[in-house]
Motif scaffolding. Structure first.
Motif, mmCIF file in Angstrom:
data_model
loop_
_atom_site.group_PDB
_atom_site.id
_atom_site.type_symbol
_atom_site.label_atom_id
_atom_site.label_comp_id
_atom_site.label_asym_id
_atom_site.label_seq_id
_atom_site.Cartn_x
_atom_site.Cartn_y
_atom_site.Cartn_z
ATOM 1 N N UNK A 90 9.670 7.062 -69.948
ATOM 2 C CA UNK A 90 8.272 7.384 -69.064
ATOM 3 C C UNK A 90 7.852 6.331 -68.020
ATOM 4 N N UNK A 91 8.879 5.143 -67.930
ATOM 5 C CA UNK A 91 8.694 4.214 -67.012
ATOM 6 C C UNK A 91 9.044 4.579 -65.655
ATOM 7 N N UNK B 142 -2.542 11.240 -66.974
ATOM 8 C CA UNK B 142 -1.968 10.884 -65.922
ATOM 9 C C UNK B 142 -2.983 9.947 -64.940
ATOM 10 N N UNK B 143 -4.041 10.677 -64.665
ATOM 11 C CA UNK B 143 -4.966 9.937 -63.803
ATOM 12 C C UNK B 143 -6.105 9.119 -64.282
ATOM 13 N N UNK C 158 1.507 7.894 -66.727
ATOM 14 C CA UNK C 158 2.427 8.810 -65.565
ATOM 15 C C UNK C 158 3.851 9.286 -66.200
ATOM 16 N N UNK C 159 4.126 8.471 -67.406
ATOM 17 C CA UNK C 159 5.284 9.393 -68.109
ATOM 18 C C UNK C 159 5.376 10.792 -68.250
ATOM 19 N N UNK D 172 4.015 16.754 -64.156
ATOM 20 C CA UNK D 172 3.489 18.082 -63.869
ATOM 21 C C UNK D 172 4.648 18.835 -63.158
ATOM 22 N N UNK E 163 5.501 10.325 -74.269
ATOM 23 C CA UNK E 163 6.555 9.686 -73.974
ATOM 24 C C UNK E 163 6.869 8.094 -74.143
ATOM 25 N N UNK E 164 5.707 7.745 -73.540
ATOM 26 C CA UNK E 164 5.381 6.290 -73.565
ATOM 27 C C UNK E 164 5.110 5.344 -74.752
#
Lengths: 831, 160
Positions: free
Chosen positions: A27-28, B28-29, B34-35, B38, B75-76
């Motif tokens: 996710x990077x 995300x925001x 951000x991993x 959408x 995911x991160x």
């Protein structure tokens, strides 16, 4: 130094796990929509609900008053700074090409076209305010049906997509083998077949498809620096920079385009989009960074579509199944504008209708047509799937007519492996291929004879579930391509690619490529090439791409060109590095240049144990303490490579399909393909490309279709209605290959990105039709839904034809206009 | 604005959020996670799949306020102490991704699938991943990756 231990050739052909994956699985990632810049504003587009209408008025006053709204712009507000979307391919000098404003001022030409943009501090606020913009439209008659649109004139009152143009006909492109001197006269072949042979006449529909990349398109524009920087989810950063400069007047040197991680393309991100142009204009106007990310519904509605053709075909053959001629009349729906290469897509197909066969005579007429629908352009395969579908369906019809196995009729007509290089009736020179080998291998893997035996048993027992076996042999032209040839086709750019090899002082290597990746694994495959060719470790090679500041020259990624053009450019650049390093090595080793040899990343003095690694020479060049007089203290090199020919992958695909004759339900049993793409750099990546391509082609055969209603609204406007296959819809594939190295590039490679998609659609439909041919069916229109299959079996459309367009469709002849009706029983429902 | 407190990838966070904010937008925001991405606006694609209290959810289908008090893994947060999760390893080993956009959601869904059924058949894997769309791989190698992670496939051969 590791380079010394590396064995040349150790990387190429190896199943290397991808370098790119570490960031993608954790996710990077650097998707454009991830970017947050200080003070960034967000855009929301206001789109036309009508397919064709004049804009009577736009009242934006309420929206302008909304919370955190910075501005609302229409075309009138942004004026000339909006620029225009480019068309790069006028396929004829008299092509009718409507001007393509990113945001039209007075008239919309498809449902989804942008009429205004809201700028706000957050994306949610921009979308809220967009609801407050009041646009009044006066609806106009819309040209929606392709055949009707082709016939429409001001005199007959047919709807015109652009009334001011007076026609919907954009360009008529023709090829005749008798005129070109590449073959005989097709009319004579047809007349002879009519009296003393076999004539197969069919009409096929290539339904409209949507590329449906997974990452929605997104653009960020930052005008606050010395340059204007645009990040975009695009396949074409270099072409986009040029297009922005050419259409807005901003110098290229003041524009930087970055394509960071890009989530799929399939041709769908090969465009200078209205959204990019609007974001560019708004950012310049406000002097602040802006972002626009489309919703999926916007993506399906206004990103470009693919395919959308009617094909009318006449195949002439002798009674024993030897093809004597092929005539093709095509209508291609361009949508409301001629997209960047949209006009040229059917022309790419023109060269492929003869496929792997030795046709003696060929004529191709293509009429491109404007309609009030979303514009069409390249979608995975671009022109070649359409051509391959038609000819591979026809070859099955010919086999049925002659009463032989579909593979036998192919074998009778294909180019034999000892006949390469072979100049086709369409004028292309195929460099290498071995259709016999690929077919034999596929046949064996598939268990062809056993499955045919099972098919016979099911037929004899009257099993409600019948088995169909679909064959598709294919070739394609890829690696777009020789600039000279593209020029002859009136394409606006060349087909070269650029590469640069930077030898770093530590002996590591930075490689710059003009090919821009969106999932193909360039970083891995290109590292393998450089590692082998330069004799350095795979891990020591870094691939840089997708940023016009770093990679200043390039023609980007489409048409399966990255490896065969971009990879070859790398080879040339690496060779120049070695050439530049040689005199330095000779000097340092106190040897003659003529006594040096370069193997395994090392210059050695013949007959001695003296030698130096290329990395050591890079270090020496960096220090520059002891170089020969007059020698540049650098071994960095670059190359721009323009191929001498396209290249021609081929393969044999076999599909077994179970068809429930009581319900029309389909179940894929087995799919085997043997592709020949020449030498393979990374088998793991190649297999992955094939798997993905197969499912996209299978999806055309079975599920996907962009459907408009009678008012021009896209009713398949979300993933609820546009049926992308899921894991549960698909099966595991048997993928293998044979190898006929390309003779036109050093690596001996051929493109693979589009092969699966091109070959699989006809294989699947041939399987479906084969399952029910004994019930009197010889065609089912794509996508072959259970309903269409059921209707075909039950003769709902008469004559064994399951064409939802009805039994008598308007006749078209691209060269002479549209008259009469087609006798859709010609060729016979061979029950 | 509503105050929420939750744990995301092992870290405690508190924020004032609009009641209408979706969990995916919050991640995300507000958190910069951000991993998680959408891919659609109809909950069909599954690209935004995360774990909420150990169960996979499409985070575009959950309001941020519904995650109040919950434990969220993205995911991160899947890799621990620099070690990739076996499913992440399997996706790389089996080339179960190309462009990688669907990959976070696909991996999170696969992890949940294997938690429920450690030795799924191919059909069970395909049905279990039905809510996640991929446009690149044709699913072949994704299925293989899940089999590999479950110890049911030794290698990811280039053929078949």
């Amino acid at each position: 130094m590791t380079a010394v231990q590396e064995r040349p050739g150790a990387e190429i052909g190896r199943d290397r796990r991808r370098k790119e994956d570490q960031r993608l699985i954790t996710g990077r990632t650097r998707w454009t929509d991830n970017l947050q810049l200080p003070g960034m504003l967000h855009l929301a587009m206001i789109r036309s609900p009508f397919a064709h209408a004049t804009i009577a008025s736009i009242d934006k006053s309420e929206a302008e008053k909304a919370t955190n709204v910075v501005a609302v712009f229409t075309a009138a507000d942004l004026g000339e700074s909006l620029g225009a979307c480019i068309n790069a391919w006028a396929i004829t000098t008299d092509q009718v090409t409507p001007a393509h404003p990113p945001m039209p001022a007075d008239r919309v030409t498809f449902a989804g076209e942008i009429v205004a943009v809201v700028v706000a501090r957050s994306a949610a606020e921009a979308r809220d305010a967009a609801e407050l913009v009041d646009v009044e439209y006066d609806e106009l008659p819309a040209a929606l049906d392709l055949k009707e649109a082709a016939e429409a004139t001001p005199e007959n009152g047919g709807a015109l997509a652009h009334p001011d143009l007076g026609t919907n006909k954009s360009a008529l492109w023709t090829f005749d083998s008798a005129e070109a001197g590449t073959g005989g006269n097709v009319d004579e072949a047809i007349e002879k077949a009519r009296t003393d042979g076999i004539l197969i006449e069919r009409e096929y529909r290539q339904q409209r498809l949507i590329p449906a990349f997974m990452e929605p398109r997104s653009v960020v524009v930052d005008p606050t620096g010395e340059q204007i920087t645009m990040w975009s989810a695009t396949q074409i950063p270099h072409i986009l920079r040029f297009a922005l400069a050419a259409t807005t007047g901003v110098p290229e040197s003041k524009i930087r385009v970055i394509a960071p991680d890009v989530g799929g393309g399939f041709g769908g991100k090969l465009q200078q989009t209205p959204e990019e142009m609007i974001a560019f204009a708004v950012a310049r106007r406000l002097g602040k960074p802006v972002k626009y990310t489309e919703t999926r519904s916007e993506s399906l509605m206004s990103g470009h579509h693919g395919r959308d053709q009617w094909q009318r075909l006449t195949l002439a053959a002798t009674k024993d199944g030897t093809v004597t001629g092929l005539k093709v009349d095509l209508l291609a729906d361009l949508g409301s504008y001629v997209a960047i290469v949209g006009g040229g897509v059917p022309v790419l197909g023109a060269f492929m209708f003869n496929a792997i066969y030795k046709f003696p005579a060929y004529r191709f007429n293509c009429q491109t047509v404007l309609t009030n629908k979303t514009w069409t352009d390249a979608y995975r395969g671009a022109g070649r799937p359409e051509a391959t579908y038609a000819i591979e369906r026809l070859m099955n019809e010919l086999a049925a007519e002659v009463g032989v196995d579909p593979l036998a009729v192919r074998e009778k007509n294909w180019i034999k492996h000892e006949e390469f290089p072979f100049t086709t009736v369409a004028g292309l020179e195929y460099d290498s291929g071995n259709y016999e080998a690929a077919t034999a291998k596929a046949r064996e893997l598939f268990g062809y004879d056993e499955l045919r035996a099972e098919q016979r048993r099911r037929r004899e027992s009257g099993d409600p579930v019948q088995l169909g076996i679909g064959v598709s042999t294919f070739t394609e032209m890829c690696g777009l391509a020789p600039s000279r040839v593209l020029g002859q086709l009136n394409y606006g750019a060349g087909g070269w690619e650029h590469a640069e090899v930077r030898m770093l002082p530590t002996g590591k290597v930075e490689v710059v490529t003009g090919a821009s990746a969106h999932g193909q694994g360039h970083e891995t495959a290109f590292s393998q090439i450089v590692a082998d060719r330069l004799g350095v470790a795979f891990e020591d090679v870094e691939i840089l791409h997708g940023d016009t500041q770093i990679s200043h020259k390039g023609l980007d990624t489409y048409g399966s060109r990255s490896l065969v053009v971009g990879g070859e450019a790398l080879v040339k650049a690496v060779d120049k590095v070695i050439e530049k390093a040689k005199p330095i090595a000779a000097h340092l080793l106190e040897a003659s240049v003529d006594d040096l040899e370069f193997t395994g990343g090392r210059f050695s003095v013949r007959g001695t144990d003296q030698g130096m690694a290329i990395g050591e020479i890079a270090t020496a060049a960096f220090a520059a303490h002891n170089l020969p007089d007059g020698v540049e203290p650098s071994i960095d090199s670059e190359a721009t490579y323009d191929p001498v020919n396209f290249n021609y992958p081929h393969g044999t695909h076999l599909c077994a399909m179970e068809v429930d004759t009581e319900t029309g339900a389909l179940k894929m049993r087995k799919y085997v393909c043997v592709d020949d793409i020449g030498n393979i750099i990374n088998p793991l990546i190649v297999a992955g490309q094939v798997h993905g391509g197969l499912v996209q082609g299978i999806a055309q055969a079975l599920w996907e279709e962009a459907v408009y209603d009678e008012s021009g609204t896209l009713v398949s406007g979300s993933f609820v209605d546009y049926l992308l296959p899921t894991a549960a819809d698909t099966i595991s594939f048997d993928v293998d290959h044979t190898t006929s190295p390309s003779t036109t590039n050093t690596l001996g490679t051929k493109g693979v990105g589009e092969a699966g998609t091109i070959a699989s659609t006809p294989a699947v439909v041939n399987a479906v039709v084969d399952a029910v041919r004994h019930l009197g069916v010889n065609d089912i229109q794509m996508p072959c839904t259970p309903e269409r299959v059921w209707k075909a079996i039950n003769g709902a459309h008469g004559g064994g034809h399951a064409d939802t367009e009805g039994a008598a469709a308007p006749h078209f002849d691209a060269s002479t206009g549209m008259e009469g009706t087609v006798d859709r029983t010609t060729g016979g429902a061979d029950a | 604005m509503t105050r929420i407190s939750l744990t995301v990838d092992g870290a405690s966070v508190s924020d004032d959020v609009e009641p209408r904010m979706l969990l995916v937008h919050y991640l995300r925001e507000k958190l910069g996670k951000t991993g998680t991405v959408i891919g659609c606006d109809t909950s069909n694609c599954g690209a935004c799949t995360v774990h909420l209290n150990g169960t996979s959810v499409k985070s575009c289908n959950v309001l941020a306020v519904q995650a109040d008090g919950a434990e969220v893994t993205t995911i991160e947060g899947l890799a621990r102490d620099g070690e990739l999760h076996p499913v992440q390893e399997a996706f790389r080993e089996c080339h179960g991704l190309q462009c990688g956009f669907c990959t976070p959601g696909m991996i999170m869904q696969s992890v949940a699938l294997l938690q429920e059924n450690p030795k799924p058949s191919e059909e069970e894997i395909r049905l279990g991943l039905e809510g996640n769309l991929c446009r690149c791989t044709g699913y072949h190698n994704i299925v293989r990756a899940v089999q590999h992670a479950s110890g049911q496939a030794e290698t990811a051969g280039a053929t078949s």
